[in-house]
Scaffold this active site. Sequence first.
Site, PDB file in Angstrom:
ATOM      1  N   SER A 294       0.839  -1.197   0.000  1.00  0.00           N
ATOM      2  CA  SER A 294       0.000   0.000   0.000  1.00  0.00           C
ATOM      3  C   SER A 294       0.874   1.245   0.000  1.00  0.00           C
ATOM      4  CB  SER A 294      -0.896   0.029   1.242  1.00  0.00           C
ATOM      5  OG  SER A 294      -0.152   0.410   2.391  1.00  0.00           O
ATOM      6  N   ASP A 295       0.308   2.367  -0.379  1.00  0.00           N
ATOM      7  CA  ASP A 295       0.979   3.634  -0.142  1.00  0.00           C
ATOM      8  C   ASP A 295       0.842   3.970   1.344  1.00  0.00           C
ATOM      9  OD1 ASP A 295       2.321   6.035  -0.511  1.00  0.00           O
ATOM     10  OD2 ASP A 295       1.248   6.531  -2.346  1.00  0.00           O
ATOM     11  N   TYR A 296       1.471   5.047   1.734  1.00  0.00           N
ATOM     12  CA  TYR A 296       1.600   5.453   3.138  1.00  0.00           C
ATOM     13  C   TYR A 296       0.225   5.556   3.820  1.00  0.00           C
ATOM     14  CZ  TYR A 296       4.528   7.890   6.676  1.00  0.00           C
ATOM     15  OH  TYR A 296       5.248   8.253   7.789  1.00  0.00           O
ATOM     16  N   THR A 297      -0.078   4.624   4.724  1.00  0.00           N
ATOM     17  CA  THR A 297      -1.338   4.551   5.495  1.00  0.00           C
ATOM     18  C   THR A 297      -2.581   4.464   4.607  1.00  0.00           C
ATOM     19  OG1 THR A 297      -1.605   6.963   5.772  1.00  0.00           O
ATOM     20  CG2 THR A 297      -0.340   5.798   7.463  1.00  0.00           C
TER      21      THR A 297
END
Length: 771
Positions: A294-297
């Site tokens: 995933s991307d950041y969070t």
Amino acid sequence: MKKYFSTRIINRVIPLCVVVLLPFNKVLAQTKTEDTKMNVFVTGLINKMTIDEKIGQLNLVTIGAATTGSVVNKGVEDKIKKGAIGGVFGIWGADKVKEVQDLATKSTRLHIPLIFGLDVIHGHRTIFPIPLGLSASWDMGLIKRSAQIAAKEATAEGLNWVYSPMVDIARDARWGRISEGSGEDPWYGSQVAKAMIQGYQGSSMKNADAVMACVKHFALYGGAEAGREYNTVDMSRIKMYQDYLPPYRAAVDAGAGSFMSSFNTIDGVPATGNQWLLTDVLRKQWGFKGFVVSDYTAVNEMEAHGLGDLQMVSALALKAGLDMDMVGEGFLTTLKKSLAEGKVTKQEIDLACRRVLEAKYKLGLFDNPYKSIDATRETKDVLTPENRSEARNISKHSFVLLKNSAQTLPLKKTGSIALVGPLANNQRDMLGTWVVAGDWEKSISVMQGIKNLVGNGVTINYAKGANITEDSSFIQRLNFFGQQMVTVDKKPADELLNEAVEAAKKSDVIVAVVGESQSMSGESSSRADIDIPESQKNMLKALAKTGKPLVIVLFNGRPLTLTWEDEHASAILDVWAPGTEAGNAIADVLFGDYNPAGKITATFPRSVGQIPIYYNHKNTGRPYDGKGPSKFKSNYLDISNDPLYPFGYGLSYTTFGYSDVKLNKTKLKGTETLTATVTVTNTGKYAGEEVVQLYISDPVASISRSVKELKNFKKINLQPGEQKEVSFNITPEELKFYNTQLKYDWEPGKFIVQIGTNSSDTHSASVQWDK
């Protein structure tokens, strides 16, 4: 660990890898054998793992300061020892990485190594032009070389995974991350994607100087509504497949080891939890065998999208095909509970864990967790004179000459110049956006570069002239997380401007170095107004009134609206953000040691009101060709439909003439090959490179097609008076498109072949092609 954890540092020497070229059938057999060995190894390891250890492999954390969000992981050392972390990003340096890897390989039950990632976007320590600038070189060899050097430097500092390339197609210059991609064309973006992945991953990811690429952002992130970061995306399937998905597919075909999910929704479902995207398209249709992070969070942010609480969205993401959770720890904290409640299955957890372990196997980390950790390489492979020399060469190939009236450029290496502007004697902004490990104090300013080249032969009258901006609230947003990205001179604006005018009056020519600062483009840097900031424009207007030749050296992370500048400047050289060797490369071009040959890969609008604007648009039922009455046609009342600078545009210090297009035949059938040829002549006084571009139009089809599509290009070098024949071979493959059933095929009929110096200035010929 002095700064992070406390363990003993041990240096390891990496054995040399010998590459042997084998016949194709032997390579294929060897690949199958290696896949079998990997499968046996990973299966055996998974069978030994507890459910907590499996979920731990799906957890990616950051150590240090947050870079693209407000969350920083806590208790990392204890989690690594418990086997609750599969990868780390945010640190680099052989000693630091070695100490953290020791925790995983010596303190955990199964000794599974960590994967170490970082945002290595356009160079690691030696910084190259921003990707949008790099793409303007139209040179796949140089683009690949920049990735190879970045990989070599990154691995020298212990890294083995880079969050690059970004292959998102972008047609909206307001979007800050247009700087991080290769522009608006899917075919060209696909070529750049392949070159970058080949550069990063090399012949084998097990090599000590190779990294695993992470393709981002999957998918359609560049289509964000209103050009606003993290915003929603909504488009038809045909538009997806035809215009936005091709570079991702090309990355899969090039062997990319990993993908990163995007923040946006697709058909109403966030990409991070979108099973159609991550499983049906990426894995089943395209055959991707790597893992998805995933991307950041981004997993947590599905809550804000309205898809449920953290447990719900984490289960949704896992079932959709996401394998690793970046920073948010939704997987770590909820998947075991979801398993107990029957909301996810053991097989789904095992599959995600397998993909992460396979990536580590492909990197050779199970053979040697320290394969790229060698402190001696940090002194011999990082920011070397050789790397800087290559950066200088690559940078000058990325520059685009947008205007050059009365042959103002190149400048003479005698006389005097007024060197003015907030970016003229500036090191920080040379690097551009996304330079996590770059050291701006090692960069070369424009002033220093000019001095390095011409010495005392040219008198330099310097004045800052203006601040980047006088807008205090804007400055506050640019200086995010308390950083001093933009500083303001204590002198009043009028005093700065007067100093620039006085410098101009006593000089032969003005070189104004202006545009966007480092933090004005990139992630979370959308702009509704894409003019040069007002303070700088006021300076340019005052300088123009002096009557001296005005050369603008433009720094920018996006296409800007430059109608005033195009009308009043004598010359405009777009240098984007050139990187570590910025000043030296700019001086090479300004004074004629290199003749610029770059071509823009994103259309420059006349006004922000034209956005989105791109060359391969669809026609309308009421097109306006700029001739005759315009009422009740598709146009604007106040400006032209045409862009200021079209896709593929770029001038040279010389000029090039094109002949008419010659075809080897005008009627074809089936799988025959069409050859289209033009003769290109250097009609000027300088040797120069030209990017000869091939476009094809399909005027009659079962769906409305783009007015034209780029299908190929060739870059040639011509001496003054020299001419060359440039030929393109065209097959039915270049005629294909996605129809209403999403079938990729071609239809018989008339086709128009166009060849020229940019997407607007072409010569054409038509052909009838039957099945």
